[in-house]
Scaffold this motif. Sequence first.
Motif, PDB file in Angstrom:
ATOM      1  N   TYR A   1      41.934  42.247  43.249  1.00 25.45           N
ATOM      2  CA  TYR A   1      40.558  42.067  43.706  1.00 25.45           C
ATOM      3  C   TYR A   1      40.550  40.983  44.770  1.00 25.45           C
ATOM      4  O   TYR A   1      41.052  39.874  44.550  1.00 25.45           O
ATOM      5  CB  TYR A   1      39.668  41.672  42.540  1.00 25.45           C
ATOM      6  N   VAL A   2      40.020  41.316  45.944  1.00 26.16           N
ATOM      7  CA  VAL A   2      39.905  40.359  47.042  1.00 26.16           C
ATOM      8  C   VAL A   2      38.420  40.153  47.312  1.00 26.16           C
ATOM      9  O   VAL A   2      37.695  41.117  47.563  1.00 26.16           O
ATOM     10  CB  VAL A   2      40.606  40.874  48.313  1.00 26.16           C
ATOM     11  N   SER A   3      37.962  38.908  47.240  1.00 27.96           N
ATOM     12  CA  SER A   3      36.524  38.664  47.378  1.00 27.96           C
ATOM     13  C   SER A   3      36.255  37.358  48.105  1.00 27.96           C
ATOM     14  O   SER A   3      37.053  36.419  48.052  1.00 27.96           O
ATOM     15  CB  SER A   3      35.865  38.636  45.994  1.00 27.96           C
TER      16      SER A   3
ATOM     17  N   GLY B   1      32.343  41.578  34.759  1.00 32.48           N
ATOM     18  CA  GLY B   1      32.802  41.577  33.382  1.00 32.48           C
ATOM     19  C   GLY B   1      33.764  42.718  33.128  1.00 32.48           C
ATOM     20  O   GLY B   1      34.823  42.554  32.506  1.00 32.48           O
ATOM     21  N   VAL B   2      33.413  43.898  33.624  1.00 37.26           N
ATOM     22  CA  VAL B   2      34.297  45.068  33.509  1.00 37.26           C
ATOM     23  C   VAL B   2      35.523  44.891  34.389  1.00 37.26           C
ATOM     24  O   VAL B   2      36.653  45.222  33.995  1.00 37.26           O
ATOM     25  CB  VAL B   2      33.542  46.356  33.894  1.00 37.26           C
ATOM     26  N   LEU B   3      35.317  44.354  35.589  1.00 38.36           N
ATOM     27  CA  LEU B   3      36.430  44.159  36.517  1.00 38.36           C
ATOM     28  C   LEU B   3      37.520  43.293  35.899  1.00 38.36           C
ATOM     29  O   LEU B   3      38.717  43.586  36.036  1.00 38.36           O
ATOM     30  CB  LEU B   3      35.929  43.524  37.813  1.00 38.36           C
ATOM     31  N   ALA B   4      37.137  42.223  35.201  1.00 39.52           N
ATOM     32  CA  ALA B   4      38.124  41.345  34.571  1.00 39.52           C
ATOM     33  C   ALA B   4      38.996  42.123  33.585  1.00 39.52           C
ATOM     34  O   ALA B   4      40.209  41.902  33.494  1.00 39.52           O
ATOM     35  CB  ALA B   4      37.413  40.194  33.861  1.00 39.52           C
TER      36      ALA B   4
ATOM     37  N   SER C   1      34.900  35.183  38.290  1.00 42.23           N
ATOM     38  CA  SER C   1      36.005  35.717  39.093  1.00 42.23           C
ATOM     39  C   SER C   1      37.200  34.778  39.188  1.00 42.23           C
ATOM     40  O   SER C   1      38.339  35.236  39.315  1.00 42.23           O
ATOM     41  CB  SER C   1      35.513  36.078  40.498  1.00 42.23           C
ATOM     42  N   ILE C   2      36.978  33.466  39.088  1.00 42.42           N
ATOM     43  CA  ILE C   2      38.127  32.557  39.205  1.00 42.42           C
ATOM     44  C   ILE C   2      39.038  32.620  37.984  1.00 42.42           C
ATOM     45  O   ILE C   2      40.168  32.121  38.027  1.00 42.42           O
ATOM     46  CB  ILE C   2      37.678  31.095  39.440  1.00 42.42           C
ATOM     47  N   GLN C   3      38.574  33.257  36.913  1.00 40.21           N
ATOM     48  CA  GLN C   3      39.405  33.421  35.722  1.00 40.21           C
ATOM     49  C   GLN C   3      40.169  34.741  35.727  1.00 40.21           C
ATOM     50  O   GLN C   3      40.988  34.989  34.849  1.00 40.21           O
ATOM     51  CB  GLN C   3      38.519  33.374  34.458  1.00 40.21           C
TER      52      GLN C   3
END
Length: 389
Positions: free
Chosen positions: A254-256, A240-243, A263-265
């Motif tokens: 971001y590579v995951s 949530g923070v990462l977005a 994450s897809i958004q």
Amino acid sequence: MYSYLCLNTIEPTALEALGTNFVPTDELSHANVVLVRSADMGLTVLPPSLLCIARAGVGTNNIPINRASEQGVVVFNAPGANANAVAELVIAGLLMSKRNLFSAATWVTQIVSESNALAENKSLEQVIESAKSTFIGHEITGQVLGVVGLGAIGVLVANKAVALGMRVLGYTHSDIPSTLSSRVEVITNLDELLANVDVLSLHVPATPANHHLLSKKRMACLKPGCTIVNFARAELVDEGVLAQVLKTGQVGAYVSDFPNATSIQMPNALLLPHLGASTYEATAACAHIAVQRVKNYLLNGCIEQSVNFGTVDLGPRNGASRMGIFYANQGEDQKIIQCLCNADVQIGRTAASFNQTGYVLIEAQGNLRAQLGVIMRMSGVIRARIIDE
């Protein structure tokens, strides 16, 4: 003779390595061994016949570990067997992100398929050449990589990055592995590491202590524009923070390997479909390790690197009779040994471990099988079996 059930496709050469003491079955109720990769066993009822579960991989969150321990079912996995596969993919993901390769390749595919791609009478080559500056990227040589966790995968990532000309900072709670390059600088303060890296790669397990290891506070410590590479577990990052920080540019990319609805958004996210261990070499290596641990347990009674029981090793059986006993209470193994001595069983070697549930392996002269019923009736004994085939 032992029967095995494969819940996923298992490398054929590994199944051949089981040998003539093992036969396949399609029925879980008849299985002594379950070989599994990704199939979810969380709600599976473990039958009385089941002696062990072998995960041809590393993570065991698809296996009911606690119930297995309570029933004296040993769970094996194959840590380290897929380490190089994951490490190579981390480096590939890092390069793809830094050079914008995924976006560039996707654009080329799209431009070829669009009807107006050759507008203004330009050739396809001219259109592509004129747009290449859109995808200008960065070289990784000279950049600083932070590796959080120096286990089997983290060490390989660090060493490969050093070989590619990166400056590498490593962070670990454990002893520094002897295989780690001397050029890796080990940092003991995580916040210090975060503030000084251009790329951060995560290689720690998803334990409760590591949940949201990259929190809002920690992401604020990152060097602006830092790339986060996560091929460990999605739960390590507060997505949530990462977005939010991806939108502001505090985190550049971001590579995951763990795409999900959140994450897809995200902008500037390169997401792969959990490909970390998906190489032919890693798949085969994991299966062979799992099979070898199954054989050593069922044919010799030895437990090696189980996820729910400690190591118990008397080496190859070499014709001697052995009894393996699971027990609930610490110290119960001594009572078991004394019981056998009282029955004039000549005890040879023994080995035991206790980890919430205990296991003792006893090698002896005399009729162990005649004492099996006596041992099973002892208070605290969960399961016992004779190894003399």
